[in-house]
Design a protein around this motif. Sequence first.
Motif, PDB file in Angstrom:
ATOM      1  N   ARG A   1       9.339   4.616  -5.141  1.00 37.74           N
ATOM      2  CA  ARG A   1       9.408   4.683  -6.601  1.00 37.74           C
ATOM      3  C   ARG A   1       8.826   6.002  -7.072  1.00 37.74           C
ATOM      4  O   ARG A   1       8.084   6.667  -6.344  1.00 37.74           O
ATOM      5  CB  ARG A   1       8.650   3.503  -7.236  1.00 37.74           C
ATOM      6  N   ALA A   2       9.137   6.369  -8.292  1.00 37.39           N
ATOM      7  CA  ALA A   2       8.604   7.587  -8.895  1.00 37.39           C
ATOM      8  C   ALA A   2       7.690   7.217 -10.059  1.00 37.39           C
ATOM      9  O   ALA A   2       7.975   6.286 -10.822  1.00 37.39           O
ATOM     10  CB  ALA A   2       9.731   8.473  -9.382  1.00 37.39           C
ATOM     11  N   PHE A   3       6.579   7.948 -10.178  1.00 32.22           N
ATOM     12  CA  PHE A   3       5.612   7.732 -11.250  1.00 32.22           C
ATOM     13  C   PHE A   3       5.228   9.085 -11.838  1.00 32.22           C
ATOM     14  O   PHE A   3       5.258  10.114 -11.147  1.00 32.22           O
ATOM     15  CB  PHE A   3       4.360   7.025 -10.731  1.00 32.22           C
ATOM     16  N   ASP A   4       4.818   9.071 -13.091  1.00 35.35           N
ATOM     17  CA  ASP A   4       4.357  10.308 -13.711  1.00 35.35           C
ATOM     18  C   ASP A   4       3.018  10.756 -13.130  1.00 35.35           C
ATOM     19  O   ASP A   4       2.791  11.955 -12.911  1.00 35.35           O
ATOM     20  CB  ASP A   4       4.218  10.125 -15.231  1.00 35.35           C
ATOM     21  N   LEU A   5       2.124   9.790 -12.885  1.00 36.19           N
ATOM     22  CA  LEU A   5       0.783  10.085 -12.377  1.00 36.19           C
ATOM     23  C   LEU A   5       0.401   9.059 -11.318  1.00 36.19           C
ATOM     24  O   LEU A   5       0.892   7.920 -11.345  1.00 36.19           O
ATOM     25  CB  LEU A   5      -0.250  10.042 -13.508  1.00 36.19           C
ATOM     26  N   VAL A   6      -0.508   9.439 -10.415  1.00 36.99           N
ATOM     27  CA  VAL A   6      -1.050   8.522  -9.411  1.00 36.99           C
ATOM     28  C   VAL A   6      -2.566   8.634  -9.437  1.00 36.99           C
ATOM     29  O   VAL A   6      -3.123   9.745  -9.407  1.00 36.99           O
ATOM     30  CB  VAL A   6      -0.524   8.847  -7.994  1.00 36.99           C
ATOM     31  N   ILE A   7      -3.234   7.482  -9.471  1.00 35.85           N
ATOM     32  CA  ILE A   7      -4.695   7.430  -9.474  1.00 35.85           C
ATOM     33  C   ILE A   7      -5.158   6.657  -8.245  1.00 35.85           C
ATOM     34  O   ILE A   7      -4.718   5.525  -8.010  1.00 35.85           O
ATOM     35  CB  ILE A   7      -5.244   6.733 -10.736  1.00 35.85           C
ATOM     36  N   GLY A   8      -6.056   7.239  -7.478  1.00 34.37           N
ATOM     37  CA  GLY A   8      -6.653   6.556  -6.341  1.00 34.37           C
ATOM     38  C   GLY A   8      -7.946   5.893  -6.755  1.00 34.37           C
ATOM     39  O   GLY A   8      -8.942   6.567  -7.024  1.00 34.37           O
ATOM     40  N   ALA A   9      -7.920   4.558  -6.819  1.00 30.97           N
ATOM     41  CA  ALA A   9      -9.122   3.768  -7.091  1.00 30.97           C
ATOM     42  C   ALA A   9      -9.321   2.827  -5.919  1.00 30.97           C
ATOM     43  O   ALA A   9      -9.664   1.655  -6.093  1.00 30.97           O
ATOM     44  CB  ALA A   9      -8.976   2.999  -8.398  1.00 30.97           C
ATOM     45  N   ASP A  10      -9.079   3.359  -4.722  1.00 30.68           N
ATOM     46  CA  ASP A  10      -8.989   2.531  -3.515  1.00 30.68           C
ATOM     47  C   ASP A  10     -10.166   2.703  -2.561  1.00 30.68           C
ATOM     48  O   ASP A  10     -10.029   2.567  -1.353  1.00 30.68           O
ATOM     49  CB  ASP A  10      -7.659   2.770  -2.785  1.00 30.68           C
TER      50      ASP A  10
ATOM     51  N   SER B   1       0.840  -1.195   0.000  1.00 30.99           N
ATOM     52  CA  SER B   1       0.000   0.000   0.000  1.00 30.99           C
ATOM     53  C   SER B   1       0.873   1.242   0.000  1.00 30.99           C
ATOM     54  O   SER B   1       2.055   1.199   0.364  1.00 30.99           O
ATOM     55  CB  SER B   1      -0.927   0.012   1.219  1.00 30.99           C
ATOM     56  N   ILE B   2       0.283   2.345  -0.398  1.00 31.43           N
ATOM     57  CA  ILE B   2       0.966   3.632  -0.417  1.00 31.43           C
ATOM     58  C   ILE B   2       0.958   4.230   0.983  1.00 31.43           C
ATOM     59  O   ILE B   2      -0.074   4.212   1.677  1.00 31.43           O
ATOM     60  CB  ILE B   2       0.267   4.582  -1.404  1.00 31.43           C
ATOM     61  N   THR B   3       2.087   4.771   1.408  1.00 29.08           N
ATOM     62  CA  THR B   3       2.160   5.436   2.722  1.00 29.08           C
ATOM     63  C   THR B   3       2.414   6.930   2.613  1.00 29.08           C
ATOM     64  O   THR B   3       2.116   7.680   3.546  1.00 29.08           O
ATOM     65  CB  THR B   3       3.250   4.801   3.598  1.00 29.08           C
ATOM     66  N   ALA B   4       2.972   7.397   1.508  1.00 29.12           N
ATOM     67  CA  ALA B   4       3.239   8.829   1.350  1.00 29.12           C
ATOM     68  C   ALA B   4       3.351   9.177  -0.121  1.00 29.12           C
ATOM     69  O   ALA B   4       3.800   8.362  -0.938  1.00 29.12           O
ATOM     70  CB  ALA B   4       4.523   9.222   2.075  1.00 29.12           C
ATOM     71  N   LEU B   5       2.915  10.412  -0.457  1.00 30.06           N
ATOM     72  CA  LEU B   5       3.021  10.948  -1.804  1.00 30.06           C
ATOM     73  C   LEU B   5       3.718  12.302  -1.731  1.00 30.06           C
ATOM     74  O   LEU B   5       3.367  13.138  -0.898  1.00 30.06           O
ATOM     75  CB  LEU B   5       1.631  11.140  -2.431  1.00 30.06           C
ATOM     76  N   ALA B   6       4.675  12.522  -2.608  1.00 29.61           N
ATOM     77  CA  ALA B   6       5.353  13.812  -2.686  1.00 29.61           C
ATOM     78  C   ALA B   6       5.495  14.199  -4.149  1.00 29.61           C
ATOM     79  O   ALA B   6       6.289  13.608  -4.891  1.00 29.61           O
ATOM     80  CB  ALA B   6       6.716  13.756  -2.013  1.00 29.61           C
ATOM     81  N   GLU B   7       4.695  15.181  -4.575  1.00 30.84           N
ATOM     82  CA  GLU B   7       4.734  15.582  -5.975  1.00 30.84           C
ATOM     83  C   GLU B   7       5.899  16.542  -6.214  1.00 30.84           C
ATOM     84  O   GLU B   7       6.179  17.420  -5.402  1.00 30.84           O
ATOM     85  CB  GLU B   7       3.416  16.244  -6.366  1.00 30.84           C
ATOM     86  N   HIS B   8       6.571  16.371  -7.345  1.00 33.66           N
ATOM     87  CA  HIS B   8       7.611  17.294  -7.769  1.00 33.66           C
ATOM     88  C   HIS B   8       7.349  17.690  -9.213  1.00 33.66           C
ATOM     89  O   HIS B   8       6.319  17.310  -9.799  1.00 33.66           O
ATOM     90  CB  HIS B   8       9.003  16.670  -7.589  1.00 33.66           C
ATOM     91  N   GLU B   9       8.253  18.438  -9.801  1.00 33.02           N
ATOM     92  CA  GLU B   9       7.989  19.040 -11.102  1.00 33.02           C
ATOM     93  C   GLU B   9       7.696  18.018 -12.192  1.00 33.02           C
ATOM     94  O   GLU B   9       6.860  18.252 -13.070  1.00 33.02           O
ATOM     95  CB  GLU B   9       9.179  19.906 -11.520  1.00 33.02           C
ATOM     96  N   SER B  10       8.339  16.870 -12.140  1.00 29.06           N
ATOM     97  CA  SER B  10       8.211  15.912 -13.239  1.00 29.06           C
ATOM     98  C   SER B  10       7.510  14.612 -12.859  1.00 29.06           C
ATOM     99  O   SER B  10       7.440  13.695 -13.672  1.00 29.06           O
ATOM    100  CB  SER B  10       9.595  15.586 -13.802  1.00 29.06           C
ATOM    101  N   GLY B  11       6.992  14.494 -11.634  1.00 26.15           N
ATOM    102  CA  GLY B  11       6.330  13.260 -11.252  1.00 26.15           C
ATOM    103  C   GLY B  11       5.921  13.245  -9.797  1.00 26.15           C
ATOM    104  O   GLY B  11       5.819  14.295  -9.151  1.00 26.15           O
ATOM    105  N   VAL B  12       5.668  12.038  -9.298  1.00 23.42           N
ATOM    106  CA  VAL B  12       5.249  11.848  -7.912  1.00 23.42           C
ATOM    107  C   VAL B  12       6.154  10.803  -7.271  1.00 23.42           C
ATOM    108  O   VAL B  12       6.286   9.688  -7.788  1.00 23.42           O
ATOM    109  CB  VAL B  12       3.777  11.391  -7.811  1.00 23.42           C
ATOM    110  N   HIS B  13       6.767  11.160  -6.153  1.00 25.93           N
ATOM    111  CA  HIS B  13       7.571  10.229  -5.359  1.00 25.93           C
ATOM    112  C   HIS B  13       6.615   9.479  -4.427  1.00 25.93           C
ATOM    113  O   HIS B  13       5.849  10.104  -3.682  1.00 25.93           O
ATOM    114  CB  HIS B  13       8.618  10.998  -4.557  1.00 25.93           C
ATOM    115  N   VAL B  14       6.655   8.152  -4.475  1.00 27.25           N
ATOM    116  CA  VAL B  14       5.705   7.337  -3.716  1.00 27.25           C
ATOM    117  C   VAL B  14       6.461   6.425  -2.751  1.00 27.25           C
ATOM    118  O   VAL B  14       7.364   5.686  -3.165  1.00 27.25           O
ATOM    119  CB  VAL B  14       4.832   6.482  -4.654  1.00 27.25           C
TER     120      VAL B  14
END
Length: 369
Positions: free
Chosen positions: A147-156, A126-139
């Motif tokens: 890990r880093a992702f371009d986008l994060v979707i909550g379907a939870d 499961s996700i415990t923290a999200l930190a958005e930056h200029e080019s993506g999201v640190h998860v």
Amino acid sequence: MQTVLISGGGIAGPVLAHWLRRHGFEPTVVERAPGPRAGGQAVDIRGVALDVVERTGLLEEARSVRTRMRGMSILGPDGQEVERSTEATYSSGRLDSDDIELLREDLVRMVHEHTRSDVEYLFGNSITALAEHESGVHVDFAHGAPRAFDLVIGADGLHSTVRRLAFGPEEDFTHHLGSYLSVFGTDNFLALDDWQMWLRDGDAGFGIMPVRDNTELRIAFGFESGPLTHAPDTLRQLVVDKLTSLRWNGTRLAAAAMEAPDFYCDAMAQIRMDSWSRGRVALLGDAGYCPSPLSGQGTSIALVGAYVLADCLARAARTQSGHSAAYADYERRMRPFVTLNQALATENPGAPASEASVEHAKNAMSLDG
């Protein structure tokens, strides 16, 4: 290739992952459970959601595992039949409809099997923290490296972690509808043969339907209550106590609830938000616009939302207009549909919405709009 982390491996998340993969994205699904979740009530695929399932390639399989009810009995508090119907049931509507009712666990299994070969799944995490930056999201995750992702979707779901992390406390968006629903399974001790029973006794009541070729029962038990703060174990005991007080088969149903490995209970509530996105994070299905099981449309809204969100992201990628434009388009297309379907839950308190209202709401959008 844009990377998208989807939190939630139920129905909406995997369907979104399927369509994102088709559109050239790289989706990853993270799910707290150790595998596809079993249990749950029967769900409905209605109207435009049938088109989503057909385009996804699952319509024939969904029809093959649909419920086959012949009708229902409505019982008085002492178990006497006061009304019956061979034309419709409360759970699925008209029996001659093209709409599909099937067990939630069957639909979950189908979409997982359909996507597991080309979608990365992270079960038991499961996700415990999200930190958005200029080019993506640190998860950050409960298990494993960040890990880093371009986008994060909550379907939870109703109690979305992504919504809490990105938008704030759950209570800011939850609208309690005055009741709770418990769902659990047991053996078919009533020997029901493709036939439902519905009963109300005071401020509580239940629907019982046979499943798995009439070898099992699924019980949906509801009771009126304001918001509760019970822990899961004490909430189960509350349900057991309320079932025990019923005049017809209460003791037997209470024992089944106490023993059921698939026991579930939660508030009947809706999620209402002014926006379903913030930065690179967006919400899908119950996480962003739960209509509650009282609407009968939660699964259909989730399916449609998954398809539309993927389509909006794909259009934005082709035009290089960015995720903000995609999320705005997603809301423009989905919000009127969501509003109509959420209204079904409150149209006729204590009973299903009218057939005319359901018919209008389930078809109130175009997938290609």
